[in-house]
Write a protein that holds these residues in place. Structure first.
Motif, short mmCIF file in Angstrom:
data_model
loop_
_atom_site.label_atom_id
_atom_site.label_comp_id
_atom_site.label_asym_id
_atom_site.label_seq_id
_atom_site.Cartn_x
_atom_site.Cartn_y
_atom_site.Cartn_z
N UNK A 1 -1.90 3.85 89.05
CA UNK A 1 -2.60 4.46 90.09
C UNK A 1 -2.95 5.88 89.56
N UNK A 2 -4.32 6.32 89.46
CA UNK A 2 -4.71 7.24 89.06
C UNK A 2 -4.74 8.55 89.98
N UNK A 3 -3.99 9.54 90.04
CA UNK A 3 -3.88 10.49 90.99
C UNK A 3 -5.15 11.19 91.06
N UNK A 4 -5.63 11.59 92.32
CA UNK A 4 -6.89 12.10 92.67
C UNK A 4 -6.54 13.80 93.08
N UNK A 5 -7.43 14.50 92.52
CA UNK A 5 -7.50 16.00 92.77
C UNK A 5 -6.10 16.52 92.63
N UNK B 1 4.51 20.66 101.10
CA UNK B 1 4.24 19.23 101.40
C UNK B 1 2.96 18.80 101.01
N UNK B 2 3.11 17.58 100.40
CA UNK B 2 1.77 16.70 100.30
C UNK B 2 1.66 15.41 100.77
N UNK B 3 0.64 14.98 101.45
CA UNK B 3 0.47 13.58 101.92
C UNK B 3 -1.01 13.22 101.25
N UNK B 4 -0.78 12.07 100.62
CA UNK B 4 -2.01 11.28 100.03
C UNK B 4 -2.21 9.96 100.82
N UNK B 5 -3.22 9.94 101.82
CA UNK B 5 -3.13 8.65 102.93
C UNK B 5 -3.83 7.67 102.16
N UNK B 6 -4.28 7.61 100.88
CA UNK B 6 -4.90 6.45 100.45
C UNK B 6 -4.00 5.32 100.07
N UNK B 7 -4.54 4.24 99.87
CA UNK B 7 -3.73 3.01 99.50
C UNK B 7 -3.57 3.19 97.90
N UNK B 8 -2.41 2.93 97.44
CA UNK B 8 -2.15 3.00 95.87
C UNK B 8 -2.98 1.61 95.14
N UNK B 9 -3.50 2.23 94.05
CA UNK B 9 -4.22 0.96 93.31
C UNK B 9 -3.27 -0.23 92.99
N UNK B 10 -2.11 0.00 92.75
CA UNK B 10 -0.95 -1.05 92.56
C UNK B 10 -1.10 -1.89 93.72
N UNK B 11 -1.14 -1.47 94.86
CA UNK B 11 -1.38 -2.57 96.17
C UNK B 11 -2.55 -2.96 96.20
N UNK B 12 -3.64 -2.25 95.89
CA UNK B 12 -5.06 -2.92 95.96
C UNK B 12 -5.38 -4.07 94.84
N UNK C 1 -4.78 14.51 101.72
CA UNK C 1 -5.72 13.90 101.05
C UNK C 1 -6.24 12.76 102.20
N UNK C 2 -7.37 12.61 102.55
CA UNK C 2 -7.66 11.55 103.62
C UNK C 2 -8.93 10.66 102.71
N UNK C 3 -9.18 9.61 103.27
CA UNK C 3 -10.04 8.74 102.62
C UNK C 3 -11.07 7.89 103.50
N UNK C 4 -10.83 8.31 104.90
CA UNK C 4 -12.12 7.77 105.67
C UNK C 4 -12.09 8.68 106.99
N UNK C 5 -13.35 8.71 107.62
CA UNK C 5 -13.71 9.64 108.56
C UNK C 5 -12.59 9.71 109.67
N UNK C 6 -11.89 8.49 110.06
CA UNK C 6 -10.82 8.50 111.27
C UNK C 6 -9.58 9.61 110.94
N UNK C 7 -9.17 9.24 109.83
CA UNK C 7 -8.25 10.00 109.25
C UNK C 7 -8.56 11.54 109.08
N UNK C 8 -9.58 11.78 108.43
CA UNK C 8 -10.11 13.15 108.45
C UNK C 8 -10.21 13.89 109.75
N UNK D 1 -12.67 10.71 98.75
CA UNK D 1 -11.42 11.51 99.08
C UNK D 1 -11.99 12.85 99.62
N UNK D 2 -11.26 13.33 100.72
CA UNK D 2 -11.14 14.77 101.38
C UNK D 2 -9.91 15.59 101.54
N UNK D 3 -9.90 16.75 100.82
CA UNK D 3 -8.65 17.56 100.98
C UNK D 3 -8.49 18.55 102.04
#
Length: 383
Positions: free
Chosen positions: A82-86, A176-187, A324-331, A371-373
């Protein structure tokens, strides 16, 4: 002479019998061969195979660094990674100092955690949370092998909705950091069922050992509930058509058990569209439908609500949080929570404009595009 010939004949017969026995029972040659049969590695078909299980070089980044760099340079994510973002934007905001205590609420592959640990310079501690027992164990081992052991990193198999429980044990946090995306390992792993592009069981659970899978959900959910789920979780414009096709199949006893079966069902549901539009429409509808089901199966909105509610309670005065969010509902949820709590004086400062990854990062890692931060700084107010 006659006795000597008889002895030679007997020896010959004995040798022949021994050879015959070995031919009939070759396993008797060696105990090692019997106990440890040779197992061939999955064949690497071509220089760049497509199947996840064949990409053993990408699963071993320490040994095949050149291959990993080549895959990343092409704008792809190596299998099992998984390549970490931002990363730069996160570290610039968190301003981590040696001696501080932090929390990575979504450990994943541990890329962000590793960079934050470096900032501590051996003095301080980070807690990493995850609900995936498979990937969190791998990440803990990987980071330990790189020098980040239990003296500086604690990995907990716990949902980040329960950050208050962690704070009861560890105390409050400086960052505190929360990256709400699904990891590439899972995808990328077809066995996890997160991608419509690869055939596998329709699972979609972050923790495959708990709860019901997406396939089980589709077996029993009622049509109005499914339609609302698709609209609320992913703004799916073809929610009615997709729901109708799923229900039609269910009436015929054709339950959707695999990722491919769901993709084909969506293709059938959108068959009424003009041919020129169909391919792109199906692609987007698949992405939205899988997202909507994943959110429901993992109770993602409920978990995020709980996390945002407890977040200021576990931050020290002046503590910093980045999400970090990845879709409009989360953001939308994060933005509303941060703004409301700032108005209430609980947060001293929040960012008004969303921060996005650079164009260069999006080229290097296409999965960063959505991604949105957002960030918040805790005030001195007593809670």
């Amino acid at each position: 002479m006659e006795n000597q010939n008889n002895t030679l004949n007997q020896d010959t017969v004995l040798n022949q019998n021994t050879i015959q026995e070995q031919k009939m029972n070759p396993a008797s040659d060696t105990v090692c061969n019997q106990d440890q049969p040779h197992k061939r590695r999955v064949r690497y078909s071509g220089r760049y195979p497509k199947r996840f299980e064949e990409k053993y070089k990408e699963h071993n980044p320490e040994k095949y660094a050149d291959m990993i760099n080549h895959v990343i340079e092409k704008g792809s994510t190596p299998a099992g990674m998984h390549i970490s973002i931002m990363v730069k934007e996160i570290l610039d905001f968190l301003q981590i100092q040696p001696g501080q205590q932090g929390l990575d609420a979504t450990l994943g592959y541990g890329g962000h955690t590793k960079e934050m640990l470096k900032c501590l310079k051996g003095d301080g501690h980070i807690y990493g949370l995850d609900v995936d027992p498979i990937e969190s164990a791998k990440t803990k081992e990987r980071l330990a092998s790189q020098g980040f052991g239990e003296d500086i990193l604690t990995v907990k198999l716990i949902n980040f909705a329960n950050i208050d429980q962690v704070a009861e044990e560890a105390g409050k946090f400086d960052f505190i950091l929360a990256d709400l995306g699904v990891s590439s390992m899972q995808i990328d792993n077809p066995e996890r069922g997160f991608s419509y592009k690869i055939d596998g069981p329709l699972d979609l659970r972050m923790n495959p050992l708990k709860g019901e899978s997406a396939a089980e959900l589709l077996r029993k959910i009622k049509a109005p509930e499914l339609k609302n789920l698709l609209i609320e979780n992913s703004d799916e414009p073809y929610a009615a058509e997709i729901t109708k096709q799923i229900m039609n199949k269910r009436k015929k006893g054709q339950h959707i058990e695999t990722t491919t079966a769901l993709r084909e069902t969506i293709e059938e549901a959108l068959a009424f569209l003009p041919a020129a539009e169909q391919k792109e429409a199906v692609k987007k509808a698949c992405a939205r439908t899988f997202q909507a089901l994943r959110i429901d199966v993992n109770s993602e909105f409920e978990v995020l609500y709980a996390f945002l509610e407890k977040l200021p309670l576990v931050l020290k005065p002046g503590g910093r949080a980045a999400i970090l969010t990845f879709h409009s509902g989360e953001d939308r949820l994060v933005k509303q929570s941060f703004r409301e709590l700032k108005r209430a004086g609980i947060y001293r400062e929040v960012n008004n404009e969303v921060i996005r990854p650079s164009a260069e990062e999006c080229v290097r890692n296409p999965r960063a595009r959505s991604t949105k931060m957002r960030w918040a700084i805790r005030s001195e107010m007593e809670l």
